[in-house]
Write a protein that holds these residues in place. Structure first.
Motif, short mmCIF file in Angstrom:
data_model
loop_
_atom_site.label_atom_id
_atom_site.label_comp_id
_atom_site.label_asym_id
_atom_site.label_seq_id
_atom_site.Cartn_x
_atom_site.Cartn_y
_atom_site.Cartn_z
N GLU A 1 3.53 20.61 -2.22
CA GLU A 1 4.68 21.17 -0.93
C GLU A 1 3.56 20.93 0.05
N GLY A 2 4.21 20.16 1.19
CA GLY A 2 3.66 19.85 2.30
C GLY A 2 2.65 18.09 2.49
N THR A 3 3.19 18.03 1.65
CA THR A 3 3.01 16.24 1.21
C THR A 3 3.75 15.51 2.20
N GLN A 4 3.48 13.89 2.45
CA GLN A 4 3.79 13.15 3.06
C GLN A 4 4.58 12.35 2.55
N GLU A 5 6.02 12.45 1.94
CA GLU A 5 6.94 10.93 1.43
C GLU A 5 7.82 10.71 2.46
N LEU A 6 8.02 11.73 3.65
CA LEU A 6 8.69 11.42 4.94
C LEU A 6 7.83 9.75 5.60
N LEU A 7 6.17 9.98 5.70
CA LEU A 7 5.53 9.28 6.21
C LEU A 7 5.79 8.10 5.34
N CYS A 8 5.72 7.99 4.29
CA CYS A 8 5.38 6.84 3.04
C CYS A 8 7.19 6.22 3.38
N ALA A 9 7.96 6.56 3.19
CA ALA A 9 9.13 6.31 3.16
C ALA A 9 8.73 5.26 5.09
N GLU A 10 8.44 5.92 5.92
CA GLU A 10 8.09 5.54 7.25
C GLU A 10 7.24 4.46 7.08
N LEU A 11 6.31 4.40 6.47
CA LEU A 11 5.48 3.67 5.53
C LEU A 11 6.10 2.09 5.46
N GLU A 12 7.02 2.00 4.41
CA GLU A 12 7.60 1.37 3.24
C GLU A 12 8.89 0.95 4.49
N THR B 1 -1.96 8.41 2.21
CA THR B 1 -1.01 8.91 2.42
C THR B 1 -0.64 10.29 0.90
N ALA B 2 0.11 10.81 0.57
CA ALA B 2 0.20 11.51 -0.31
C ALA B 2 1.23 11.97 -0.88
N THR B 3 1.81 12.86 -1.99
CA THR B 3 2.95 12.96 -2.72
C THR B 3 2.74 14.25 -3.90
N GLY B 4 3.96 14.40 -3.94
CA GLY B 4 3.67 15.22 -5.01
C GLY B 4 3.59 16.75 -5.14
N GLY C 1 -9.23 20.56 -18.39
CA GLY C 1 -8.27 21.90 -18.31
C GLY C 1 -7.99 21.25 -16.78
N PHE C 2 -9.04 20.25 -16.77
CA PHE C 2 -7.92 19.62 -15.10
C PHE C 2 -6.61 19.16 -15.21
N ALA C 3 -5.92 19.36 -14.28
CA ALA C 3 -4.55 19.35 -13.62
C ALA C 3 -3.24 18.80 -12.44
N ALA C 4 -2.84 17.45 -12.56
CA ALA C 4 -2.82 16.83 -11.39
C ALA C 4 -1.70 18.23 -10.42
N HIS C 5 -2.47 17.82 -8.99
CA HIS C 5 -1.60 18.37 -7.54
C HIS C 5 -0.92 17.60 -7.33
N HIS C 6 -1.65 16.98 -6.70
CA HIS C 6 -0.78 15.53 -5.74
C HIS C 6 -1.06 14.46 -5.87
N ARG C 7 -0.95 13.57 -5.69
CA ARG C 7 -1.25 12.09 -5.51
C ARG C 7 -1.96 11.36 -4.54
N TYR C 8 -2.41 10.72 -4.15
CA TYR C 8 -2.60 9.83 -3.53
C TYR C 8 -1.98 8.27 -3.16
N HIS C 9 -2.26 7.70 -2.01
CA HIS C 9 -1.41 6.85 -1.87
C HIS C 9 -2.04 5.68 -0.75
N HIS C 10 -2.56 4.45 -1.54
CA HIS C 10 -3.02 3.59 0.16
C HIS C 10 -2.16 3.04 0.74
N TYR C 11 -1.73 2.48 1.66
CA TYR C 11 -0.41 1.67 1.83
C TYR C 11 -1.25 0.47 2.46
#
Length: 342
Positions: free
Chosen positions: A163-174, A158-161, A329-339
């Motif tokens: 626009e359009g990432t998957q915070e709701l799905l992360c919470a559902e997985l938990e 999943t991904a967070t952080g 010059g790399f900047a964070a765009h989003h984070r991804y996670h493995h559940y």
């Protein structure tokens, strides 16, 4: 962080705002005489039985008792980027998936089940980029069954952080008992400055396939097999970089055909994007700029193929790599996670 209207703190969020990015202030005192406050920013993923759940961009879930709220408001879905190429989460998710493809895959609605004999979580996890066509709980059961049939642990990426990432799905997985094991940042940058880095790229050998020497340096090549080579070779336009090992002569470095490489790297060119992976340097060769040399050589080849933007993934506890990529010059765009399924 401003919460006031006419000098008064107000809670301007309700359960109807679930799914939106919010900023809240809560009271954290433990019953003593002095009240303390903490601010939390993230996506409101639930508001049930007097408890709010907010998922921060890091993927961390924060649970807040409704009675402790002193202020709250909805905030923009994602802050404006200050540097780097413009990119949506959907675009990057597709590009990064094409750069590290499984040996076997199967659709579950808009989700993609991926397997590659257990070689890396990315190639052995479900990628949920839409609607699975089933209630989430039922879909997760299908995911568990699919991986169990292959003797593999069940993971969902999943991904967070952003626009359009998957915070709701992360919470559902938990809520279904899945637990986050590994998190990493997806970082992006303009490609030309990486190619312009000061480096002697003449020492770098570029090939279309990894040879035995490259694989000898690659830390994840602990379980050799055709599935590993298929994953490494996957992608629209794949390049492998090798800096030969040194003889140790005092006259200067010279290639030793029998020595493991001093440094390696991998790049996948896909349209405007160049993705960098597997950049590794021998421990005894570090602090010589070899990682920069590998990145610059791969970037110049990607520029020749028409790419203009760069991406990479770095685990959050890899401080050395994070510092290196900051300087490029790399900047964070989003984070991804493995559940992982419990």
């Amino acid at each position: 962080m401003e919460f006031t209207i006419g000098g008064r703190l107000e809670v301007r969020i309700t359960p109807a705002d679930v799914g939106k990015r919010v900023s809240v202030r809560r009271r954290t005192d433990d019953g003593g005489t002095g009240a303390e406050f903490t601010d939390v920013v993230g996506v409101l993923t639930s508001w049930d039985n007097g408890v709010l759940s907010i998922t921060r961009k890091s993927g961390e879930s924060v649970h807040i008792v409704e009675s402790s709220l002193v202020a709250g408001k909805v905030v923009p879905a994602a802050p404006a980027r200050r540097r780097g190429p413009a990119a949506s989460f959907g675009e990057l998710a597709s590009v990064t998936a094409r750069a590290w493809q499984p040996v076997e895959s199967e659709a579950l609605g808009d989700w993609r089940l991926r397997a590659a004999g257990g070689f890396t979580r990315r190639a052995n996890s479900a990628l949920p980029l839409g609607d699975p066509g089933l209630p989430v709980g039922e879909a997760l059961g299908r995911v568990r069954d699919w991986y169990e049939e292959r003797g593999l642990p069940a993971y969902v990426q999943t991904a967070t952080g952003a626009e359009g990432t998957q915070e709701l799905l992360c919470a559902e997985l938990e809520r279904h008992g899945w637990r986050r094991e590994v998190s990493a940042e997806v970082r992006i940058a303009a490609l030309a400055p990486v190619g312009d880095l000061e480096a002697d790229v003449r020492a770098v050998r570029l090939t279309r396939e990894p040879d035995a020497a490259w694989l000898a340096r690659y830390q994840r090549f602990s379980t050799p097999g055709p599935h590993v080579l298929r994953v490494l070779g996957s992608g629209p336009s794949v390049w492998f970089a090798t800096v030969p090992g040194d003889t140790g002569d005092t006259e200067g470095p010279a290639a030793d055909p029998d020595a493991p490489p001093a440094a390696i790297g991998r790049c996948v060119v896909d349209g405007r994007w160049a993705g960098f992976m597997a950049v590794e340097v021998a421990p005894e060769q570090r602090r010589r700029g070899l990682a920069t040399t590998v990145m610059a050589a791969l970037a110049r080849r990607a520029l020749d193929e028409g790419a203009s933007a760069a991406w990479l993934q770095v685990e959050e506890d890899n401080e050395g790599a994070r510092a290196l990529y900051d300087g490029m010059g790399f900047a964070a765009h989003h984070r991804y996670h493995h559940y992982r399924s419990a």
